[in-house]
Design a protein around this motif. Sequence first.
Motif, PDB file in Angstrom:
ATOM      1  N   VAL A 211       0.860  -1.195   0.000  1.00 35.92           N
ATOM      2  CA  VAL A 211       0.000   0.000   0.000  1.00 35.92           C
ATOM      3  C   VAL A 211       0.896   1.244   0.000  1.00 35.92           C
ATOM      4  CG1 VAL A 211      -1.788   1.295   1.239  1.00 35.92           C
ATOM      5  CG2 VAL A 211      -1.753  -1.211   1.354  1.00 35.92           C
ATOM      6  N   ILE A 212       0.754   2.066  -1.013  1.00 33.81           N
ATOM      7  CA  ILE A 212       1.521   3.314  -1.068  1.00 33.81           C
ATOM      8  C   ILE A 212       0.938   4.306  -0.056  1.00 33.81           C
ATOM      9  CG2 ILE A 212       1.796   5.364  -2.548  1.00 33.81           C
ATOM     10  CD1 ILE A 212       2.088   3.216  -4.874  1.00 33.81           C
ATOM     11  N   LEU A 213       1.803   5.014   0.645  1.00 37.37           N
ATOM     12  CA  LEU A 213       1.357   6.102   1.524  1.00 37.37           C
ATOM     13  C   LEU A 213       1.698   7.424   0.837  1.00 37.37           C
ATOM     14  CD1 LEU A 213       2.380   4.805   5.074  1.00 37.37           C
ATOM     15  CD2 LEU A 213       0.156   4.671   3.930  1.00 37.37           C
ATOM     16  N   ALA A 214       0.681   8.269   0.651  1.00 37.93           N
ATOM     17  CA  ALA A 214       0.844   9.460  -0.172  1.00 37.93           C
ATOM     18  C   ALA A 214       0.515  10.716   0.632  1.00 37.93           C
ATOM     19  CB  ALA A 214      -0.070   9.376  -1.398  1.00 37.93           C
ATOM     20  N   ALA A 215       1.485  11.621   0.721  1.00 35.47           N
ATOM     21  CA  ALA A 215       1.362  12.806   1.568  1.00 35.47           C
ATOM     22  C   ALA A 215       0.809  14.005   0.801  1.00 35.47           C
ATOM     23  CB  ALA A 215       2.730  13.174   2.145  1.00 35.47           C
ATOM     24  N   HIS A 216      -0.295  14.542   1.294  1.00 31.17           N
ATOM     25  CA  HIS A 216      -0.826  15.804   0.756  1.00 31.17           C
ATOM     26  C   HIS A 216      -0.009  16.953   1.362  1.00 31.17           C
ATOM     27  CE1 HIS A 216      -3.674  19.070  -0.125  1.00 31.17           C
ATOM     28  NE2 HIS A 216      -4.270  18.245  -0.981  1.00 31.17           N
ATOM     29  N   PRO A 217       0.283  17.988   0.581  1.00 31.47           N
ATOM     30  CA  PRO A 217       0.968  19.148   1.170  1.00 31.47           C
ATOM     31  C   PRO A 217       0.037  19.926   2.096  1.00 31.47           C
ATOM     32  CG  PRO A 217       0.430  19.556  -1.143  1.00 31.47           C
ATOM     33  CD  PRO A 217       0.023  18.143  -0.859  1.00 31.47           C
ATOM     34  N   ASP A 218       0.611  20.846   2.859  1.00 28.29           N
ATOM     35  CA  ASP A 218      -0.194  21.687   3.735  1.00 28.29           C
ATOM     36  C   ASP A 218      -1.055  22.647   2.927  1.00 28.29           C
ATOM     37  OD1 ASP A 218       0.163  21.370   6.701  1.00 28.29           O
ATOM     38  OD2 ASP A 218       2.241  21.248   6.036  1.00 28.29           O
ATOM     39  N   ASP A 219      -2.257  22.836   3.393  1.00 26.69           N
ATOM     40  CA  ASP A 219      -3.215  23.736   2.759  1.00 26.69           C
ATOM     41  C   ASP A 219      -3.815  24.603   3.853  1.00 26.69           C
ATOM     42  OD1 ASP A 219      -5.347  24.996   1.552  1.00 26.69           O
ATOM     43  OD2 ASP A 219      -6.141  23.210   0.594  1.00 26.69           O
ATOM     44  N   PRO A 220      -3.510  25.886   3.894  1.00 27.66           N
ATOM     45  CA  PRO A 220      -2.605  26.657   3.033  1.00 27.66           C
ATOM     46  C   PRO A 220      -1.131  26.427   3.388  1.00 27.66           C
ATOM     47  CG  PRO A 220      -3.655  28.091   4.676  1.00 27.66           C
ATOM     48  CD  PRO A 220      -4.221  26.727   4.875  1.00 27.66           C
ATOM     49  N   PRO A 221      -0.241  26.517   2.377  1.00 29.44           N
ATOM     50  CA  PRO A 221       1.179  26.181   2.595  1.00 29.44           C
ATOM     51  C   PRO A 221       1.992  27.357   3.140  1.00 29.44           C
ATOM     52  CG  PRO A 221       0.800  26.568   0.266  1.00 29.44           C
ATOM     53  CD  PRO A 221      -0.538  26.750   0.943  1.00 29.44           C
ATOM     54  N   VAL A 222       1.671  27.765   4.344  1.00 32.00           N
ATOM     55  CA  VAL A 222       2.389  28.861   5.019  1.00 32.00           C
ATOM     56  C   VAL A 222       3.378  28.278   6.035  1.00 32.00           C
ATOM     57  CG1 VAL A 222       0.605  30.595   4.685  1.00 32.00           C
ATOM     58  CG2 VAL A 222       0.486  29.076   6.661  1.00 32.00           C
ATOM     59  N   GLU A 223       4.158  29.119   6.679  1.00 33.66           N
ATOM     60  CA  GLU A 223       5.143  28.638   7.665  1.00 33.66           C
ATOM     61  C   GLU A 223       4.460  28.004   8.864  1.00 33.66           C
ATOM     62  OE1 GLU A 223       8.569  28.346   7.866  1.00 33.66           O
ATOM     63  OE2 GLU A 223       8.222  28.645   5.709  1.00 33.66           O
ATOM     64  N   ALA A 224       3.461  28.694   9.394  1.00 30.08           N
ATOM     65  CA  ALA A 224       2.771  28.206  10.588  1.00 30.08           C
ATOM     66  C   ALA A 224       1.405  28.867  10.659  1.00 30.08           C
ATOM     67  CB  ALA A 224       3.568  28.551  11.846  1.00 30.08           C
ATOM     68  N   LEU A 225       0.461  28.203  11.279  1.00 34.17           N
ATOM     69  CA  LEU A 225      -0.823  28.797  11.623  1.00 34.17           C
ATOM     70  C   LEU A 225      -1.193  28.291  13.001  1.00 34.17           C
ATOM     71  CD1 LEU A 225      -3.069  28.528   8.401  1.00 34.17           C
ATOM     72  CD2 LEU A 225      -2.202  30.628   9.450  1.00 34.17           C
ATOM     73  N   ARG A 226      -1.908  29.091  13.745  1.00 28.40           N
ATOM     74  CA  ARG A 226      -2.371  28.704  15.070  1.00 28.40           C
ATOM     75  C   ARG A 226      -1.207  28.208  15.939  1.00 28.40           C
ATOM     76  NH1 ARG A 226      -8.322  26.113  14.810  1.00 28.40           N
ATOM     77  NH2 ARG A 226      -8.449  27.467  16.631  1.00 28.40           N
ATOM     78  N   MET A 227      -0.041  28.819  15.733  1.00 31.15           N
ATOM     79  CA  MET A 227       1.177  28.494  16.484  1.00 31.15           C
ATOM     80  C   MET A 227       1.653  27.053  16.255  1.00 31.15           C
ATOM     81  SD  MET A 227       0.578  30.787  19.876  1.00 31.15           S
ATOM     82  CE  MET A 227      -1.007  30.133  20.291  1.00 31.15           C
TER      83      MET A 227
END
Length: 356
Positions: A211-227
């Motif tokens: 089974v392949i494990l596939a990573a979605h990128p962060d959405d939104p792709p910012v440095e940090a949110l909510r600390m």
Amino acid sequence: MKIGLGLYRQMLNERHYRFAQQLGVTHIVAHLEDYFSADPKLADDAHDSSLTSGSWGLGQVDDWTEETFTTLINDLARFDLKLAAIENFAVRHWHDVLLDGPKRDEQIAHLKRIVRAAGAAGVPCIGYNFSVTGVWGWTRGPYARGGAQSVGFDIGDIDPDKPIPEGMVWNMAYRDEVGPDHQAPTTHAQIWDRYQRFLDEMIPVSEEAGVILAAHPDDPPVEALRMSAKLINSHDAYRRAFTANSSTNNRAELCLGCLQEMADGDVYETVEEFANTDRIGYIHFRNVRGKVPNYHEVFIDEGDIDMARIISILKAANYQGVLIPDHTPELECDAPWHAGKAFAVGYMKALIAAAN
Ligand SMILES: [Mn+2]
């Protein structure tokens, strides 16, 4: 190249399998959990009553067993559809993996059982989003052509440091009571350490299970949110994820929209690189205008990405995997979800036919 359709849990029914078949797609990406309470885009979709009616479906899924997956695969087969992937683990499966909490080891063991069950049933891929905040910070407005309602990210419109109450991850409560305290901040070093340990333990099991494990990128792709620091928020961070574990079972749930929203990189070069190095699990095929910290999701044919160029890059790389339409702006009609997907799928079919 194959075209699929992503279906949320309450759409896993005969009506939507027929809809997919009628569009001419061959594959389904299935969500087994209900995210409608968490995601403003999906919360609107939930009011589209055409989504939930159907004569039968998978029903409530409490645990993800081999039987769960086999039932789904067999149901799809009746409509000549194949399961391309399960998208996302449930928050209850892995909140302490994301937070490094007390149930972390127990939850990793459960995730391994899920991957083994998926492999036994013939599920080829599981997509996931290794994120503490999940999708958060969007605004909604008439951002797409003709004033079509869509989502955007405008850093000035939100409080990016709004803390997360204890007991929540991914905008969802994982225990009966949340708060009153706030969750401790997550640093960049911490999220990468948690992810490295996740890969170290899960990828060998994914290889055994097929089974392949596939990573979605962060959405939104910012440095940090909510600390909470983000993990895959740049093209280079995606590359780092593959350096962290070199197995080709470690792949991308490649969201073209998020890639384009990132501040660094070139979407065409990255797609070509990942396609040529077997790093693509499957593709979220959507378009966007702008980049962080300000962007708007738009129709597939009006954004910054030249979608025809992406298809020709994938064809040149002999990409054999699945593409699904991702979020789409809402077309003004009685079935905005269906209309949006049908428009995107038709456009994708034409691009592929033209490339061939
Ligand atoms: Mn996506």
